[in-house]
Design a protein around this motif. Structure first.
Motif, PDB file in Angstrom:
ATOM      1  N   GLU A 185       0.849  -1.196   0.000  1.00  0.00           N
ATOM      2  CA  GLU A 185       0.000   0.000   0.000  1.00  0.00           C
ATOM      3  C   GLU A 185       0.883   1.244   0.000  1.00  0.00           C
ATOM      4  O   GLU A 185       1.768   1.388   0.840  1.00  0.00           O
ATOM      5  N   GLU A 186       0.634   2.134  -0.941  1.00  0.00           N
ATOM      6  CA  GLU A 186       1.423   3.364  -1.036  1.00  0.00           C
ATOM      7  C   GLU A 186       0.736   4.490  -0.268  1.00  0.00           C
ATOM      8  O   GLU A 186      -0.429   4.801  -0.508  1.00  0.00           O
ATOM      9  N   LEU A 187       1.458   5.077   0.673  1.00  0.00           N
ATOM     10  CA  LEU A 187       0.942   6.213   1.440  1.00  0.00           C
ATOM     11  C   LEU A 187       1.358   7.515   0.754  1.00  0.00           C
ATOM     12  O   LEU A 187       2.452   7.621   0.195  1.00  0.00           O
ATOM     13  N   GLY A 188       0.493   8.513   0.835  1.00  0.00           N
ATOM     14  CA  GLY A 188       0.815   9.825   0.278  1.00  0.00           C
ATOM     15  C   GLY A 188       0.678   9.911  -1.227  1.00  0.00           C
ATOM     16  O   GLY A 188       1.035  10.930  -1.826  1.00  0.00           O
ATOM     17  N   LYS A 189       0.135   8.873  -1.859  1.00  0.00           N
ATOM     18  CA  LYS A 189       0.034   8.903  -3.318  1.00  0.00           C
ATOM     19  C   LYS A 189      -1.012   9.898  -3.800  1.00  0.00           C
ATOM     20  O   LYS A 189      -0.996  10.303  -4.966  1.00  0.00           O
ATOM     21  N   ASP A 190      -1.930  10.298  -2.907  1.00  0.00           N
ATOM     22  CA  ASP A 190      -2.976  11.263  -3.291  1.00  0.00           C
ATOM     23  C   ASP A 190      -2.498  12.712  -3.175  1.00  0.00           C
ATOM     24  O   ASP A 190      -3.232  13.633  -3.530  1.00  0.00           O
ATOM     25  N   ILE A 191      -1.307  12.918  -2.635  1.00  0.00           N
ATOM     26  CA  ILE A 191      -0.782  14.289  -2.472  1.00  0.00           C
ATOM     27  C   ILE A 191       0.293  14.522  -3.533  1.00  0.00           C
ATOM     28  O   ILE A 191       1.352  13.893  -3.513  1.00  0.00           O
ATOM     29  N   LYS A 192       0.013  15.438  -4.440  1.00  0.00           N
ATOM     30  CA  LYS A 192       0.971  15.763  -5.503  1.00  0.00           C
ATOM     31  C   LYS A 192       1.025  17.280  -5.699  1.00  0.00           C
ATOM     32  O   LYS A 192      -0.010  17.951  -5.670  1.00  0.00           O
ATOM     33  N   GLY A 193       2.237  17.803  -5.891  1.00  0.00           N
ATOM     34  CA  GLY A 193       2.390  19.229  -6.159  1.00  0.00           C
ATOM     35  C   GLY A 193       2.367  20.105  -4.925  1.00  0.00           C
ATOM     36  O   GLY A 193       2.232  21.331  -5.035  1.00  0.00           O
ATOM     37  N   VAL A 194       2.504  19.529  -3.720  1.00  0.00           N
ATOM     38  CA  VAL A 194       2.541  20.302  -2.478  1.00  0.00           C
ATOM     39  C   VAL A 194       3.984  20.365  -2.010  1.00  0.00           C
ATOM     40  O   VAL A 194       4.654  19.327  -1.889  1.00  0.00           O
ATOM     41  N   VAL A 195       4.496  21.586  -1.738  1.00  0.00           N
ATOM     42  CA  VAL A 195       5.910  21.767  -1.413  1.00  0.00           C
ATOM     43  C   VAL A 195       6.068  22.582  -0.135  1.00  0.00           C
ATOM     44  O   VAL A 195       5.112  23.192   0.368  1.00  0.00           O
ATOM     45  N   VAL A 196       7.290  22.577   0.391  1.00  0.00           N
ATOM     46  CA  VAL A 196       7.632  23.389   1.570  1.00  0.00           C
ATOM     47  C   VAL A 196       7.833  24.833   1.115  1.00  0.00           C
ATOM     48  O   VAL A 196       8.542  25.094   0.136  1.00  0.00           O
ATOM     49  N   ALA A 197       7.211  25.764   1.847  1.00  0.00           N
ATOM     50  CA  ALA A 197       7.319  27.196   1.481  1.00  0.00           C
ATOM     51  C   ALA A 197       7.467  28.034   2.747  1.00  0.00           C
ATOM     52  O   ALA A 197       7.119  27.592   3.850  1.00  0.00           O
ATOM     53  N   GLU A 198       7.983  29.276   2.571  1.00  0.00           N
ATOM     54  CA  GLU A 198       8.149  30.201   3.696  1.00  0.00           C
ATOM     55  C   GLU A 198       7.308  31.449   3.450  1.00  0.00           C
ATOM     56  O   GLU A 198       7.319  32.013   2.355  1.00  0.00           O
ATOM     57  N   ILE A 199       6.564  31.874   4.487  1.00  0.00           N
ATOM     58  CA  ILE A 199       5.743  33.093   4.372  1.00  0.00           C
ATOM     59  C   ILE A 199       6.666  34.301   4.518  1.00  0.00           C
ATOM     60  O   ILE A 199       7.332  34.483   5.550  1.00  0.00           O
ATOM     61  N   ILE A 200       6.708  35.128   3.479  1.00  0.00           N
ATOM     62  CA  ILE A 200       7.554  36.334   3.507  1.00  0.00           C
ATOM     63  C   ILE A 200       6.819  37.492   4.176  1.00  0.00           C
ATOM     64  O   ILE A 200       7.373  38.238   4.997  1.00  0.00           O
ATOM     65  N   SER A 201       5.537  37.615   3.827  1.00  0.00           N
ATOM     66  CA  SER A 201       4.750  38.708   4.409  1.00  0.00           C
ATOM     67  C   SER A 201       3.311  38.273   4.563  1.00  0.00           C
ATOM     68  O   SER A 201       2.833  37.367   3.867  1.00  0.00           O
ATOM     69  N   LYS A 202       2.630  38.950   5.491  1.00  0.00           N
ATOM     70  CA  LYS A 202       1.218  38.659   5.726  1.00  0.00           C
ATOM     71  C   LYS A 202       0.488  39.990   5.881  1.00  0.00           C
ATOM     72  O   LYS A 202       0.849  40.816   6.740  1.00  0.00           O
ATOM     73  N   GLU A 203      -0.512  40.224   5.062  1.00  0.00           N
ATOM     74  CA  GLU A 203      -1.291  41.458   5.108  1.00  0.00           C
ATOM     75  C   GLU A 203      -2.785  41.115   5.125  1.00  0.00           C
ATOM     76  O   GLU A 203      -3.180  40.000   4.780  1.00  0.00           O
ATOM     77  N   LYS A 204      -3.578  42.115   5.490  1.00  0.00           N
ATOM     78  CA  LYS A 204      -5.023  41.958   5.463  1.00  0.00           C
ATOM     79  C   LYS A 204      -5.517  42.057   4.030  1.00  0.00           C
ATOM     80  O   LYS A 204      -5.023  42.841   3.237  1.00  0.00           O
ATOM     81  N   HIS A 205      -6.479  41.209   3.704  1.00  0.00           N
ATOM     82  CA  HIS A 205      -7.055  41.222   2.353  1.00  0.00           C
ATOM     83  C   HIS A 205      -7.745  42.570   2.135  1.00  0.00           C
ATOM     84  O   HIS A 205      -8.504  43.037   2.997  1.00  0.00           O
ATOM     85  N   PRO A 206      -7.488  43.226   0.997  1.00  0.00           N
ATOM     86  CA  PRO A 206      -8.063  44.567   0.775  1.00  0.00           C
ATOM     87  C   PRO A 206      -9.591  44.567   0.699  1.00  0.00           C
ATOM     88  O   PRO A 206     -10.208  45.608   0.971  1.00  0.00           O
ATOM     89  N   ASN A 207     -10.191  43.444   0.362  1.00  0.00           N
ATOM     90  CA  ASN A 207     -11.638  43.431   0.148  1.00  0.00           C
ATOM     91  C   ASN A 207     -12.394  42.493   1.097  1.00  0.00           C
ATOM     92  O   ASN A 207     -13.574  42.246   0.899  1.00  0.00           O
ATOM     93  N   ALA A 208     -11.698  41.926   2.109  1.00  0.00           N
ATOM     94  CA  ALA A 208     -12.372  40.991   3.032  1.00  0.00           C
ATOM     95  C   ALA A 208     -11.689  41.047   4.388  1.00  0.00           C
ATOM     96  O   ALA A 208     -10.461  40.924   4.481  1.00  0.00           O
ATOM     97  N   ASP A 209     -12.502  41.238   5.435  1.00  0.00           N
ATOM     98  CA  ASP A 209     -11.935  41.357   6.785  1.00  0.00           C
ATOM     99  C   ASP A 209     -11.391  40.029   7.318  1.00  0.00           C
ATOM    100  O   ASP A 209     -10.462  40.014   8.130  1.00  0.00           O
ATOM    101  N   ARG A 210     -11.979  38.934   6.902  1.00  0.00           N
ATOM    102  CA  ARG A 210     -11.591  37.636   7.473  1.00  0.00           C
ATOM    103  C   ARG A 210     -10.565  36.874   6.627  1.00  0.00           C
ATOM    104  O   ARG A 210     -10.235  35.743   6.940  1.00  0.00           O
ATOM    105  N   LEU A 211     -10.079  37.460   5.593  1.00  0.00           N
ATOM    106  CA  LEU A 211      -9.084  36.799   4.750  1.00  0.00           C
ATOM    107  C   LEU A 211      -7.738  37.495   4.879  1.00  0.00           C
ATOM    108  O   LEU A 211      -7.653  38.685   5.199  1.00  0.00           O
ATOM    109  N   SER A 212      -6.688  36.740   4.635  1.00  0.00           N
ATOM    110  CA  SER A 212      -5.322  37.273   4.672  1.00  0.00           C
ATOM    111  C   SER A 212      -4.714  37.171   3.284  1.00  0.00           C
ATOM    112  O   SER A 212      -5.026  36.254   2.509  1.00  0.00           O
ATOM    113  N   PHE A 213      -3.812  38.086   3.018  1.00  0.00           N
ATOM    114  CA  PHE A 213      -3.076  38.077   1.760  1.00  0.00           C
ATOM    115  C   PHE A 213      -1.595  37.895   2.097  1.00  0.00           C
ATOM    116  O   PHE A 213      -0.987  38.724   2.780  1.00  0.00           O
TER     117      PHE A 213
END
Length: 817
Positions: A36-64
């Motif tokens: 049985e192969e584990l993780g075969k359903d996950i493709k194209g997901v990589v490790v990334a670093e958040i450089i900046s976090k801002e409030k979404h200009p058009n939605a209070d509950r979303l982040s950009f």
């Protein structure tokens, strides 16, 4: 036994794919049933670093957020709020796929383009619930595939471990086999785990365990009252533990192999069990009365509530682990609820032991409880590995639960294991396998599996964990495995064609069975055990012997050994009559059992039964008349003719209690009784509730076969077809009722008249014109010469001479017209 490919690689430098490894394991006797192969359903997901976090200009509950990978910076709109700039996250880029068929595309959210999605544990299928985006460790490589970075990508190999290989019920056991199959070395590191390790480390030894200055013997004592049932018992005390949730790597590893995580202490014992194949148990040390462990048998009236909250009343003699007052665990099967590790536990007593396999199997079956522990104990574990697993678990607890291990450990070992020396001859390998292996190659094969050689004594010493190694042939099988089954030369088996020579007894049985089947009989097969009541119908027979009784019968209906086949056939008749099947021809062949001088004897009989309507001459349908004694007599004559028995005599019998006194005969050859036949006595029929007459026979096959050797019976004779015609003369004689046809025939034969070819009786008459006490018997004499054609004068002279001699010898009178 399920194992993970990545875990296996921690012990062996595996340079083949999981499927190639599965093939190699299968070819050395460890069949891999599925991958049985584990993780075969996950493709194209990589490790990334958040450089900046801002409030979404058009939605209070979303982040950009702006997120960096090795490919550049990506703009991401996110609904979670638990992340900050500098955090490492799992980023699903456009084109990525997630479990449950979710596909990620570049899209606009409230007017802002989002180039992917930052994932939570739920979205990656790692947890059922989460509180936001999954935050990763910062020592990971940007752009690395998430399945590789988190160890998600793995393969589960389901190995079918045969009962004789308990050493393979562990990761290390399978790793040993994999190393041998790949010709690699095991890699067991002794580096200690890091205090906050997010990844597993290989098996450690005692060198990685830090002990405090508290001697173990001051904290706990152990007594083994049953050394035959518990060969070794080791224990450690670990203080100041923190019972909490296990780290993710440990939970994932257990979950992937089908074990539910509970807490770090219990999870560690399960982890080490999978790793070493050694079941462990952790007690709450503070709940052990008088700080004393006793391995003993349960006492009358004792009970225990097991970890699964089942209250159990114990039979006397069940192996238990007890403190000074009461049982705290079922030895080798399951712990007790009263001493289990809970969230408030501070000090633990860790147990690692060896229990007698046969006793664990017996107890597990008796109480109806099978566990991962009992599964391993009842097959046999490595007794030398008991302290190794104990120390490995203690090390993990000291690191993952902040525990402090007392100095040393208890090791009660009443009878230390002595290595088994198996006599081994290298030349036998090639003789049995058909190979041409050199002695050096043979030694290499065994050395790869951990076997050692004692050349002065010509013996091989298997490692302690190979409990299946007993004899020389076991070693040769190991060489065949390592050398490769496909390297054993193909040879055509030598087959000598020879005719089957059957014993006289088999020949007799085959001929009788063939005749009976061809004449409408059906074969019956009954048990050799019958009821005492049914056997009793033969108890007062003339040659009756004591009945052989069973010591432990399955039922009263099968309580004694049969002394005859007739009771079984009568039971068959009764069953058929009750089901309206009234016309029967049955027979049975098989052993019967008697006693002679208190010594049981087994003999072979053939018995038959007829009842109901007589079969038509064509033998296809039932006629209109009922069978009688003479039908059975005719069957006997035919059977004796088929097996070439000559000069047999039917002697009337009145002393066979279960047969009708006027319709019963014994069969004798040279005064040797070879069987009986007749009608079932009416009293026996009444006892069995038989509503119609039945006629039976029984032939003693051993006696008949003996006639072939001793009296020359069973030999076919041939004579020339007569060249000259016969002349027939009939005569009616009045004789005493007591004179039988056999006596008449014997009287004529004894005259030694060569021209008399045969004598037959064709009529018997009682009644009018016949004096009381007399009967009229009509005989047909057949005369023939082998040299010429007889004349009437020749025959008349001889015939008159026969009549005169009969009149003088048996007092016969010629009956007038």
């Amino acid at each position: 036994m399920k194992i993970t490919y990545n875990w296996l690689k921690e012990y062996v430098d595996i340079d083949v794919s999981p499927h190639e490894l599965a093939d190699k394991l299968t070819m050395i006797g460890l069949e891999v049933e599925s991958i049985e192969e584990l993780g075969k359903d996950i493709k194209g997901v990589v490790v990334a670093e958040i450089i900046s976090k801002e409030k979404h200009p058009n939605a209070d509950r979303l982040s950009f957020c702006k997120v960096k990978t090795d490919k550049g910076v990506h703009e991401i709109v996110c609904g979670a709020n638990n992340m900050n700039a500098g955090d490492f996250v799992a980023l699903a880029l456009p084109g990525a796929t997630l479990p449950k068929g979710i596909k990620i595309e570049k899209t606009k959210i409230r007017g802002v383009t989002s180039e992917g999605m930052m994932c939570s544990e739920v979205e990656l299928g790692l947890k059922d619930t989460s509180e936001g985006i999954m935050i990763l460790q910062k020592d990971l490589t940007l752009g690395e595939d998430i399945t590789k970075a988190l160890g998600i990508k793995d393969f589960i190999l389901d190995v079918n471990v045969t009962p004789n290989r308990p050493d393979c019920l562990s990761i290390i056991g399978i790793a040993r086999e994999a190393a041998a199959a790949l010709n690699k070395q095991m890699q067991v590191s002794i580096l200690p785990l890091q205090a906050v390790s997010s990844k597993p480390a290989p098996a450690s030894s005692k060198q990685g365990l830090q002990e405090i200055d508290k001697p173990i013997k001051d904290l706990i004592s152990v007594e083994i009252d049953e050394p035959e049932l518990c060969h070794r018992y080791t224990a450690r005390v670990i203080e100041d533990v923190t019972v909490k949730e296990s780290p993710d790597w440990l939970k994932k590893r257990l979950t992937s192999l089908g074990i539910r995580p509970i807490n770090n202490i219990v999870d560690i014992t399960n982890y080490v069990m999978l790793e070493y194949g050694q079941p462990l148990h952790a007690f709450d040390y503070d709940k052990i009365a008088d700080k004393k462990i006793v391995v003993r048998k349960s006492k009358k009236g004792e009970g225990i509530t097991t970890l699964d909250s089942v209250k159990m009343a114990l039979d006397e003699g069940v192996l238990v682990i007890a403190d000074s007052k009461t049982p705290v665990a079922l030895g080798g099967i399951m712990g007790g609820e009263g001493s289990e590790v809970a969230s408030n536990t501070k000090n633990i007593l860790l147990e690692s032991a060896y229990f007698e396999p046969a006793n664990i199997r017996k107890t597990s079956k008796a109480i109806g409880l099978s566990t991962e522990s009992s599964y391993r104990f009842e097959r046999g574990i490595d007794i030398d590995g008991v302290p190794k697993a104990l120390n490995r678990a203690a090390e993990l607890i000291s690191i993952l639960a902040d525990g402090k291990a007392a100095k040393g450990f208890i090791d009660e070992y009443p009878k230390p294991h002595k290595p088994l020396n198996i006599k081994f001859r290298s030349k036998k390998v090639n003789e049995i396998l058909g190979t041409n292996l050199e002695e050096k190659d043979i030694e290499i094969c065994l050395a790869r599996l951990g076997f050692s050689f004692d050349k002065p004594t010509g013996t091989v010493v298997p490692p302690c964990f190979r409990v299946d190694m007993k004899i020389e042939t076991d070693l040769i099988e190991e060489i065949a495995r390592m050398n490769g089954y496909d390297n054993i030369p193909l040879t055509i088996p030598k087959a000598e064609l020879s005719s089957i020579i059957k014993a006289d007894k088999e020949i007799v049985i085959d001929k009788i069975k063939g005749f009976l089947v061809n004449n409408g009989f059906f074969e019956s097969i009954n048990y050799s055990f019958i009821s005492h009541e049914l056997s009793g119908i033969l108890d007062d027979r003339q040659d009756a012997s004591p009945t052989i009784k069973l010591l432990n019968p399955l039922s009263e209906e099968q309580s004694v050994m049969r002394k005859s086949l007739i009771p079984g056939l009568l039971s068959n008749l009764k069953y058929n009559i009750n089901h309206k099947n009234l016309d029967l021809r049955l027979f049975e062949t098989g052993p019967v059992f008697n006693q002679k001088d208190n010594i049981p004897e087994e003999k072979t009989f053939v018995s038959g039964l007829i009842s109901g309507l007589r079969m038509s001459e064509q033998g296809l349908i039932w006629g209109k008349d009922y069978v009688d004694f003479f039908d059975m007599k005719g069957i006997m004559e035919n059977i004796l003719g088929i097996i070439d028995i000559k000069d047999f005599a039917f002697e009337p019998k009145k002393d066979i209690s279960y047969l009708h006194p006027g319709r019963a005969c014994s069969i004798a050859v040279n005064k040797i009784n070879i069987g009986i036949f007749g009608e079932i006595h009416p009293s026996v029929a009444d006892k069995l509730d038989l509503k119609q007459p039945a006629y039976v026979f029984e032939l003693y096959i051993d006696k008949i076969a003996g006639l072939f050797d001793n009296l020359g019976q069973g030999q076919k004779t041939f004579k020339q077809i007569p060249c000259y015609p016969s002349i027939v003369r009939d005569i009616a004689l009045i004789i005493d009722n007591k004179v039988s046809f056999r006596e008449l025939a014997d009287a004529i034969i004894s005259m030694d008249i060569k021209l008399v070819e045969d004598v037959k009786v064709f009529d018997v008459y009682y009644g009018k014109n016949i004096p009381e006490g007399k009967k009229s018997v009509a005989l047909r004499l057949i005369y023939r010469s082998d040299e010429r054609t007889l004349t009437d004068d020749d025959v008349n002279t001889i015939h008159n001479d026969v009549i005169d001699k009969l009149m003088k010898k048996i007092g016969a009178e010629i009956r007038g017209i």
